[in-house]
Design an enzyme around this catalytic site. Structure first.
Site, PDB file in Angstrom:
ATOM      1  N   GLU A 173      -5.608   0.278  -8.271  1.00 32.12           N
ATOM      2  CA  GLU A 173      -5.846   0.711  -9.643  1.00 32.12           C
ATOM      3  C   GLU A 173      -5.503   0.132 -10.800  1.00 32.12           C
ATOM      4  O   GLU A 173      -4.670   0.573 -11.707  1.00 32.12           O
ATOM      5  CB  GLU A 173      -5.244   2.115  -9.589  1.00 32.12           C
ATOM      6  CG  GLU A 173      -5.970   3.299  -8.615  1.00 32.12           C
ATOM      7  CD  GLU A 173      -5.606   4.579  -8.809  1.00 32.12           C
ATOM      8  OE1 GLU A 173      -4.934   4.925  -9.453  1.00 32.12           O
ATOM      9  OE2 GLU A 173      -6.263   5.452  -8.301  1.00 32.12           O
ATOM     10  N   GLU A 304      -9.542   5.417  -1.421  1.00 31.81           N
ATOM     11  CA  GLU A 304      -8.848   6.757  -2.116  1.00 31.81           C
ATOM     12  C   GLU A 304      -9.875   7.741  -2.160  1.00 31.81           C
ATOM     13  O   GLU A 304     -10.701   7.824  -3.107  1.00 31.81           O
ATOM     14  CB  GLU A 304      -7.927   6.635  -3.123  1.00 31.81           C
ATOM     15  CG  GLU A 304      -6.900   5.704  -2.823  1.00 31.81           C
ATOM     16  CD  GLU A 304      -5.762   5.974  -4.375  1.00 31.81           C
ATOM     17  OE1 GLU A 304      -5.715   6.743  -5.017  1.00 31.81           O
ATOM     18  OE2 GLU A 304      -5.045   4.875  -4.299  1.00 31.81           O
ATOM     19  N   GLN A 353      -4.059  12.016   1.269  1.00 26.36           N
ATOM     20  CA  GLN A 353      -3.477  11.213   1.969  1.00 26.36           C
ATOM     21  C   GLN A 353      -3.015  11.939   3.390  1.00 26.36           C
ATOM     22  O   GLN A 353      -3.555  13.150   3.589  1.00 26.36           O
ATOM     23  CB  GLN A 353      -2.204  10.951   1.473  1.00 26.36           C
ATOM     24  CG  GLN A 353      -2.318  10.103   0.116  1.00 26.36           C
ATOM     25  CD  GLN A 353      -1.047   9.596  -0.473  1.00 26.36           C
ATOM     26  OE1 GLN A 353      -0.050   9.595   0.020  1.00 26.36           O
ATOM     27  NE2 GLN A 353      -1.148   9.068  -1.670  1.00 26.36           N
TER      28      GLN A 353
END
Length: 500
Positions: A173, A304, A353
């Site tokens: 990111e 993600e 996660q």
């Protein structure tokens, strides 16, 4: 009656096992208490890693694990996490809760976990606050077998033989928490950093992952690829093996995400509608990638994804701990079906996660452990790993509480195993209506069909007091007749059918 048409003779691509990957960050109780409890814990463990968690994850054949972040990766200095644990540096986890990170779970412990899980290792390197030499030395420490300062340091720390890195992410990111970089600047830095990620063994290639876009930032994808390809080596494959994409499903917005277990049908459909946006993202980013990589040598890596809600009341806001309902199960099911159907471009995906954080597959509380509805979806869908996607279409109708958040009532993907058996995964997105489905094959004569289902009311979830409220059940209400299959799929459900 909804018709599901399957052309079992038309194979559309290979479904990499890595589409069913996972992500573990030093965030909240994902690592400490979730995965790692230390060798002296009363909780059963192997070298500090929880036995119950490892057994559960092996049950869904976790293919690859991404670590150490996430935002944490770009403040993580790997040398702080090696050597004697009592002498490892402590740091403040500035991103997630401001708690002390004691670095007792580091490189050796992560690769030990991958060995216990028999999964591939995906390491995310620190570009944001690290250096080229630091990243290069990490690769050397892990993978070099000969005589060198880093290989000697690894041996001194108790691991004679090198490990293998399957995937290496160059930053995370970097448009945000990884440095607030512009795409052109990141791309130039990516070119420099990736140069020093060496393949020390010719037969053990490290796949290099470039930081891609935040959701629908197509400009980032365009500018990163344009800059990276400018004066790039003729053989771009190996210079860049994957380009990441991050997308989270929020019922509302970042300021008011919504609760994990308390929601109505309007929010149910709104959430599913937003989850289905994943397909638009894949299609539009793929169009940009196709301009530079028409042969699809660079994989899209959705490393993600998942649902993000407000944290559970009374928990640390920086720990991102949330419950997991049938709504999450449907988001997982429809997202994995989307990945399957785009397996020609999407080569890996990692749900965020793995444990105790966001859309986790496992929740722990001390010595207790529960499997979430999302875990059960991964259990149902593991049949697709390493199978071939086959052509399928379902004549769904659109449903919902308003015109803005309409979703298809049914959604599927179909694959074929090496032995010719066929896997169907199908979701009923309706909160309260069942549907008759007829499955029609092109030629295949059905010998037998076995089905399993995950279903309950939309807010149903497992707790430490009731660990089995949501679980997989055998589904016997299915009829076969030659090339056709008939069944009624219950509302709010994820279903798997195996056909021989």
């Amino acid at each position: 009656m909804a018709n599901l048409y399957i052309n079992e003779n038309k194979k559309l691509g290979h479904i990499n096992p890595e589409l069913y990957g996972h992500f573990a960050e030093h965030l909240g109780r994902c690592i400490y208490g979730g995965i790692y409890v230390g060798e002296n814990s009363s909780i059963p463990n192997t070298n500090g890693i929880r036995k119950d968690v490892v057994a559960a994850l092996k049950g869904i054949k976790i293919p690859v694990l991404r670590w150490p972040g996430g935002c944490f990766a770009d403040e993580y200095h790997w040398k702080d996490g090696i050597g004697a644990k009592e002498s490892r540096k402590k740091m403040i986890n500035t991103h997630w809760g401001g708690v002390v990170e004691d670095n007792s779970f580091g490189t050796h412990e992560f690769l030990e976990l991958c060995e216990q899980l028999a999964c591939k290792a995906y390491i995310n390197g620190n570009m944001g606050s690290g250096t080229v030499s630091e990243m290069s030395e990490w690769v050397e420490y892990i993978t070099f077998e000969g005589v060198s300062p880093m290989a000697d340091l690894r041996k001194a720390n108790g691991h004679e033989k090198p490990w293998k890195i399957d995937y290496f992410g160059v930053g995370n990111e970097n448009w945000g928490c990884g440095g607030n970089m512009r795409p052109q600047y990141y791309a130039d830095e990516y070119r420099r950093y990736q140069t020093y990620i060496r393949n020390y063994k010719s037969n053990e290639k490290i796949s290099k992952i470039c930081c891609g876009a935040n959701a629908d930032d197509y400009d980032w994808t365009e500018k990163v690829l344009k800059t990276t390809f400018d004066h790039a080596p003729a053989n771009i494959h190996g210079f860049m093996d994957g380009l990441s994409l991050h997308y989270y499903t929020l019922p509302n917005n970042w300021e008011n995400k919504g609760q994990a277990t308390k929601f109505n049908k309007d929010v149910w459909y709104k959430t599913l509608h937003k989850a289905l946006f994943m397909e638009t993202l894949i299609n539009r980013h793929s169009l940009v990638m196709d301009q530079y990589d028409p042969d699809k040598l660079i994989g899209m890596i959705v490393d993600e994804w998942g649902c993000w809600y407000d944290v559970e009341p009374g928990t640390n806001p920086g720990f991102l701990y949330q419950q997991n309902t049938m709504r999450d199960a449907l988001v997982a099911g429809l997202t994995l079906n989307i990945f399957n159907k785009h397996c020609d471009r999407v080569k890996m995906a990692n749900i965020a996660q793995m444990i105790n954080v966001l859309q986790a597959v496992i929740l722990t509380e001390g010595e207790k452990m529960i499997l979430t509805p999302t875990y059960h979806v991964f259990d149902l869908y593991q049949c697709h790993q390493n199978a071939e996607l086959v052509d399928s279409y379902i004549d769904a109708t659109f449903i919902g509480m308003d015109n803005e958040n309409q979703v298809p009532n049914l959604q599927e993907s179909v694959s074929m195993n090496k032995d010719g058996s066929i896997n169907i995964t199908i979701n009923n997105l309706s909160a309260d209506e069942a549907y008759e489905v007829q499955t029609i094959f092109t030629q295949k004569q059905i010998k037998s069909a076995t089905a399993w289902i995950l279903t309950n009311e939309m807010t149903a979830h497992n707790t430490f007091q009731n660990t089995e409220k949501v679980h997989i059940e055998k589904f016997d209400e299915i009829e076969t007749n030659g090339k056709e299959l008939k069944f009624k799929i219950l509302p709010c459900s994820v279903m798997k059918i195996m056909i021989i």
